[in-house]
Design an enzyme around this catalytic site. Structure first.
Site, PDB file in Angstrom:
ATOM      1  N   ASP A 331       0.828  -1.201   0.000  1.00 20.14           N
ATOM      2  CA  ASP A 331       0.000   0.000   0.000  1.00 20.14           C
ATOM      3  C   ASP A 331       0.867   1.257   0.000  1.00 20.14           C
ATOM      4  O   ASP A 331       1.944   1.285   0.595  1.00 20.14           O
ATOM      5  CB  ASP A 331      -0.887  -0.041   1.247  1.00 20.14           C
ATOM      6  CG  ASP A 331      -1.878   1.095   1.323  1.00 20.14           C
ATOM      7  OD1 ASP A 331      -2.714   1.197   0.419  1.00 20.14           O
ATOM      8  OD2 ASP A 331      -1.809   1.874   2.291  1.00 20.14           O
ATOM      9  N   GLU A 360       1.951   0.244  -4.863  1.00 24.88           N
ATOM     10  CA  GLU A 360       0.938   1.220  -5.260  1.00 24.88           C
ATOM     11  C   GLU A 360       1.555   2.616  -5.281  1.00 24.88           C
ATOM     12  O   GLU A 360       2.010   3.114  -4.256  1.00 24.88           O
ATOM     13  CB  GLU A 360      -0.238   1.211  -4.284  1.00 24.88           C
ATOM     14  CG  GLU A 360      -1.306   2.240  -4.637  1.00 24.88           C
ATOM     15  CD  GLU A 360      -2.243   2.573  -3.480  1.00 24.88           C
ATOM     16  OE1 GLU A 360      -3.404   2.921  -3.752  1.00 24.88           O
ATOM     17  OE2 GLU A 360      -1.800   2.511  -2.315  1.00 24.88           O
TER      18      GLU A 360
END
Length: 618
Positions: A331, A360
């Site tokens: 993330d 990400e």
């Protein structure tokens, strides 16, 4: 009489034992166990307990050696660095002593590694990833819907509440996932989130070593991995290194004064990810991006603290080994300290050379995304070891291309064509993860104004272009969100995952004709792709879009596929002359979606309106 006396004595001794056990001070040891034979033989133990800082650790196993002991200002913590070079699998006793008195005793285990653990294969371009938000997929065990002591209770009527989906629900529907044709499973975070509200999404970790009991248990997560693997499905774990939840157990007793960024002086991140590459950026902007908090309920971790950095790296290795993972999705990759993320990925990939991690970086600028991929030579000298990135530029260009008309010289499909043409920026474009939507954005069907034909074009592109496709649960049945950019609605319940659901997408009951068609369309492409080496690994050659039609070829060895994406509202007659170098005398192409064979020897074919063709050339 004698027997009665013996029973009373036994009961008395047992009572004394239980009383002594109950009075024993609590001690938290993380990681709770490890493995012998890891490539890196070092292990850092974090110990937490009342006033343990001045106690002396003693090991009963000669193979495990204490390299050094690190004390911090907080007397409730002790960090022990071990050397396991000569350690064998088995159990040993860790004692914490005050002089000759043993204050704490902990049985530590070094487990035997599974055969081939270091050579595990991560997800790659032969795979298609199915993304699931576990709270919203299926409720397999209603008994864990509400857990005593956890404030965020079951409330299915609340779009931001917990709905009861769990690991058991995923396990019960692995047959559906396999039958659809998915070969990897990315599950949004399942670790404990003891936040008071909106904990369902999982991105506010409160215990790095424990699955949230409302999702199940550590053992159930391992069972999910094992049962998925039996079906040829790799498990991809969603991880967060940047921040924790404000209810993390650390927050009651922080180990050091610099465990968090802006500790005691909350500042919000500026989200200026560009500052990390910008040659003119101020140090202030760079620091605020990485060190600032998302929100006050997500304390930002300071990975420059070496003890914390080691803790996070070891936690990652622990989950890979323990749960037999087939990949990691990281993330907000650019938000933690960049040097730490470089070391984190280096350590993981050193331990597991064939593994895969996707980061990400939510930017539509390919240059910003490419910066983080392994093998990229960056002007500022930054070195990354991250194999894969989420391809947000392609996602943004695809939806823009499909919504835009084809009237201008730079409209329509050209948005997508132009972004794909920037692949020279990437070190390894084949290892990018491509996707039509995910858990943080409007459903692709919503983005395309609930146009099923355009949604088919989007999926056909994602499943045949270069890279590793990822599909969000429900995309295959045209799930949508009426309220745009509302995460609680985007992550709505998958129909059929709850007892009493009138519609069941797992069986097809209650789905509309349009939904069933999309489900079958997706299933056919996914299962065909499993054996389509040209699409999985082949070279890509595309032609500049013309009059609403985008054509590209995928080729590997003697296998060749021609993809034709027609946005026109009417059938279109496509002249084939310019494609002669790729067709190379091929006379026929069979559409893998409809099974229809097209005669390519006549110099032109009629394309169905607003539809994809995926032709196997023979």
């Amino acid at each position: 009489m004698q027997r009665k006396k013996l029973l009373i004595l036994s009961f008395f001794l047992a009572t004394l034992h239980l009383a002594a056990f109950a009075q024993q001070p609590k001690l938290r040891v993380e990681p709770a166990f490890w493995w012998a034979g890891m490539k890196d033989p070092s292990l850092q133990l974090m110990l937490h307990g009342d006033n343990i800082g001045n106690l002396k650790p003693v090991l009963s196993q000669t193979g495990a050696e204490v390299k050094d002991v690190i004390k911090v200002k907080n007397p409730n913590y002790l960090f022990i660095n071990l050397n396991l070079s000569n350690a064998k699998p088995g159990k040993f006793t860790l004692q914490l002593k005050n002089g000759n008195k043993t204050v704490h005793r902990y049985t530590y285990e070094l487990k035997q590694r599974e055969a081939g653990a270091a050579n595990r294969e991560g997800f790659n371009s032969t795979d298609v990833i199915y993304l699931i938000t576990p709270d919203r997929f299926a409720n397999g065990d209603p008994k864990n819907d509400t857990v005593k002591g956890m404030a965020d209770k079951l409330n299915r009527s609340d779009k931001t509440g917990r709905h009861g989906g769990d690991i058991a629900g995923i396990i019960q529907h692995l047959d559906y996932i396999e039958d659809m044709g998915f070969t990897a499973l990315w599950v949004n975070p399942v670790l404990e989130n003891a936040q008071a509200r909106t904990s369902y999404h999982g991105y506010s970790t409160t215990d790095y070593y424990k699955v949230d009991p409302r999702f199940g248990s550590n053992e159930q997560y391992v069972a999910l991995s094992a049962q998925a693997k039996q079906r040829g499905i790799k498990l991809v774990m969603d991880m967060i290194m940047n921040h924790i939840g404000s209810e993390h157990w650390w927050m009651d007793d922080l180990p050091t004064e610099d465990w968090l960024n802006f500790q005691g002086d909350f500042k919000t991140t500026n989200h200026r990810r560009e500052a990390l590459q910008d040659p003119y950026a101020s140090a202030y902007d760079r620091r605020l991006h990485t060190d600032g908090w998302f929100v006050e309920s997500m304390p930002d971790l300071n990975q420059n603290n070496k003890l914390l950095a080691t803790y996070l790296i070891q936690n990652t290795l622990w989950w890979i080994e323990y749960a037999d993972l087939g990949g990691i999705r990281m993330d907000t990759y650019s938000y933690p300290d960049p040097a730490f993320m470089s070391e984190w990925t280096r350590r993981v990939m050193e331990e597991y050379p064939n593994f895969n991690i996707v980061g990400e970086e939510w930017s539509l600028n390919p240059a910003i995304v490419a910066y983080w991929q392994r093998g990229k030579k960056n002007p500022n000298g930054y070195t990354s070891y991250l194999p894969s990135m989420m391809d947000f530029p392609i996602q943004g260009a695809l939806t823009t291309a499909l919504r835009d008309d084809e009237s201008g010289w730079d409209t329509g499909w050209l948005h997508l064509y132009n972004v794909l043409a920037t692949d020279f920026l990437y070190a390894d474009p084949q290892n990018l993860v491509v996707f039509p939507d995910n858990h943080d954005m409007d459903r692709i069907y919503t983005q395309l104004n609930q146009d099923a034909a355009l949604t088919k074009l989007a999926l056909a592109y994602i499943l045949t272009t270069r890279g590793i496709p990822q599909i969000y649960y429900g995309t295959e049945i045209l799930m949508h969100n009426e309220e745009k950019d509302d995460h609680g609605i985007i992550r709505t319940d998958f129909p059929g995952g709850w007892a009493g659901d009138k519609t069941n997408a797992f069986t097809g009951k209650g789905l509309t004709k349009e939904q069933l068609e999309m489900q079958q369309f997706t299933k056919k492409l996914l299962n065909w792709r499993k054996n389509a080496k040209a699409v999985q690994e082949g070279e890509l050659t595309h032609y500049a879009p013309y009059k609403g039609v985008y054509v590209y070829f995928r080729q590997k060895d003697n296998e060749k596929v021609m993809v034709i994406l027609n946005k026109n509202e009417k059938p279109y007659e496509l002249e084939l002359g310019k494609f002669a170098p790729e067709l190379n005398g091929v006379k026929q192409g069979t559409d893998v979606i409809t099974g229809r064979t097209y005669d390519l020897g006549q110099g032109k074919i009629t394309l169905p309106n607003k539809a994809p063709l995926v032709l196997e050339l023979k």
